[in-house]
Design an enzyme around this catalytic site. Structure first.
Site, PDB file in Angstrom:
ATOM      1  N   CYS A 129       0.561  -0.903  -0.065  1.00  8.93           N
ATOM      2  CA  CYS A 129       0.123   0.226  -0.268  1.00  8.93           C
ATOM      3  C   CYS A 129       0.938   0.999  -0.075  1.00  8.93           C
ATOM      4  CB  CYS A 129      -1.007   0.316   1.354  1.00  8.93           C
ATOM      5  SG  CYS A 129      -0.126  -0.545   2.431  1.00  8.93           S
ATOM      6  N   HIS A 244      -2.742   5.787   4.261  1.00  7.46           N
ATOM      7  CA  HIS A 244      -1.532   6.746   5.143  1.00  7.46           C
ATOM      8  C   HIS A 244      -1.036   7.754   4.405  1.00  7.46           C
ATOM      9  CE1 HIS A 244      -1.338   2.765   5.844  1.00  7.46           C
ATOM     10  NE2 HIS A 244      -1.065   1.900   4.884  1.00  7.46           N
TER      11      HIS A 244
END
Ligand SMILES: NC(=O)c1ccc[n+]([C@@H]2O[C@H](COP(=O)([O-])OP(=O)(O)OC[C@H]3O[C@@H](n4cnc5c(N)ncnc54)[C@H](OP(=O)(O)O)[C@@H]3O)[C@@H](O)[C@H]2O)c1
Length: 339
Positions: A129, A244
């Site tokens: 990710c 994130h």
């Protein structure tokens, strides 16, 4: 009528559930969607019921595209069933890390290296990710000015560690508010009101770096086709539920101004530039959560080196960092006539 595909989603945890949502939202050309996991039951996702069947090699007999979101490792779905599914003629797209660096397996972010899929051998990997959201802005800037070095620090949400970690943050916040002791089970230290420079385990492949940090180094090089690119990363888990964030420092071969970097990024696929500091506009994980783009802001000249640029990059790690990117790989494979 456009061709329809028989699709399987393997694993119905955080990523598998998001894949089912994304397939539905994007009206993926699926004639059927079969959910596979470790045991049979019915699951309701976003108001739709799915019959889950146990994963077996035979279950892939009649499947065109299998999106794997099972756990990693020897007992995980990809290692147990991935290549058996390929042998049955299925295109496998795997979210986990088991085969990302395997030479047979293209590692793909469609905005960056869709062409890497042309020689696929039935198995395509979805990158980590934190790597996915970084390479999306790196690629157009590399074309513009030639990447010389990358230094990244991440601020990663607990959703990247799965449902149990999300619950642990929630419980940790309540315990802190009540002044109670809290014993973490998912993380080595309490995550609430904390920052843990510890994602994954230490690996021999890059001494001193964690496995998450090493993924950012090696996967970035593979995706961008720059095997010697110097990359250094520090990965930190923070008490954010989803989304994130990354502070990315870049050094280029050729001069590039902050204004030009902003233009290049604004024109690049998959990116939304949010860069108006005087009006408090910059990417935020709470705002990015639940959406598809990679958001880039705080674009500025790094005056400490020649040809340096700093970025702040934010994305939903479960969508662009996992489920959405996997579905985009499948869509690109269809568009390119590879399935
Ligand atoms: N691209 C990325 O960066 C990124 C981001 C997040 C996660 N991931 C990866 O995506 C995968 C799923 O993550 P998650 O958070 O969704 O995990 P999770 O919530 O733990 O769910 C795992 C799912 O996999 C199923 N499963 C486990 N072993 C299996 C096996 N041998 N055969 C079939 N199904 C099996 C489980 O089945 P049951 O429900 O029956 O137990 C469960 O539904 C992991 O490999 C994770 O590392 C990747």
């Amino acid at each position: 009528m456009a061709k329809q595909y028989k699709v399987a989603v393997v694993g119905i945890g955080m990523v598998g559930q998001e894949m089912l949502k994304v397939l539905h939202e994007r009206e993926f050309p699926a004639s059927s969607v079969q959910v596979l996991a470790t045991r049979a039951r019915t699951e309701t996702i976003d108001g739709r019921d799915y019959d889950v069947i146990p994963t077996s090699e035979e279950a892939f007999e009649d499947v065109d595209i299998a999106l794997f979101a099972g756990t990693e490792g020897a007992s995980g779905a990809a290692r147990q069933f991935g290549w058996a599914a390929v042998e049955r003629g299925c295109l496998v797209i795997d979210n986990g890390g088991d085969f990302r660096m395997d030479e047979r397996v293209p590692l793909v972010v469609p905005e960056v290296n869709a062409d890497a899929m042309r020689e696929h051998q039935g198995f395509i990997a979805n990158p980590n990710c934190s790597t996915i959201q970084m390479v999306v802005p790196l690629q157009p800037l590399h074309h513009e000015a030639g990447l010389k070095r990358v230094v990244v620090s991440t601020y990663q949400a607990v959703s990247g560690s799965g449902r149990a970690a999300v619950d642990e943050l929630e419980r940790g916040i309540h315990a802190h508010a009540r002044g109670e002791e809290f014993s973490p089970e998912v993380y080595p230290h309490p995550i609430a009101f904390n920052a843990l420079p510890h994602i994954g385990s230490l690996k021999d492949t890059l001494p001193g770096y964690t496995s998450e940090e090493a993924k950012m180094v090696f996967e970035t090089r593979k995706i961008m086709g720059l095997p010697e690119l110097p990359v250094s990363s520090t990965c930190v888990r923070i008490p954010v539920f989803n989304g994130h964030s990354e502070a990315v420092n870049l050094e280029f071969e050729r001069p590039i101004s902050a204004e030009r970097a902003r233009e290049v990024l604004a024109d690049a696929p998959g990116i939304v530039v949010q860069d108006d500091f005087p009006n408090n506009v910059y990417p935020l994980p709470a705002a990015a959560s639940g959406s598809d783009p990679v958001y880039v802001g705080r674009i500025r000249q790094d005056t400490s080196v020649a040809n340096g640029i700093d970025l702040w990059v934010v994305a939903d790690n479960i969508r662009k960092g996992a489920a959405l990117n996997a579905v985009q790989i499948a869509e690109a494979a269809i568009d390119m006539g590879l399935v």
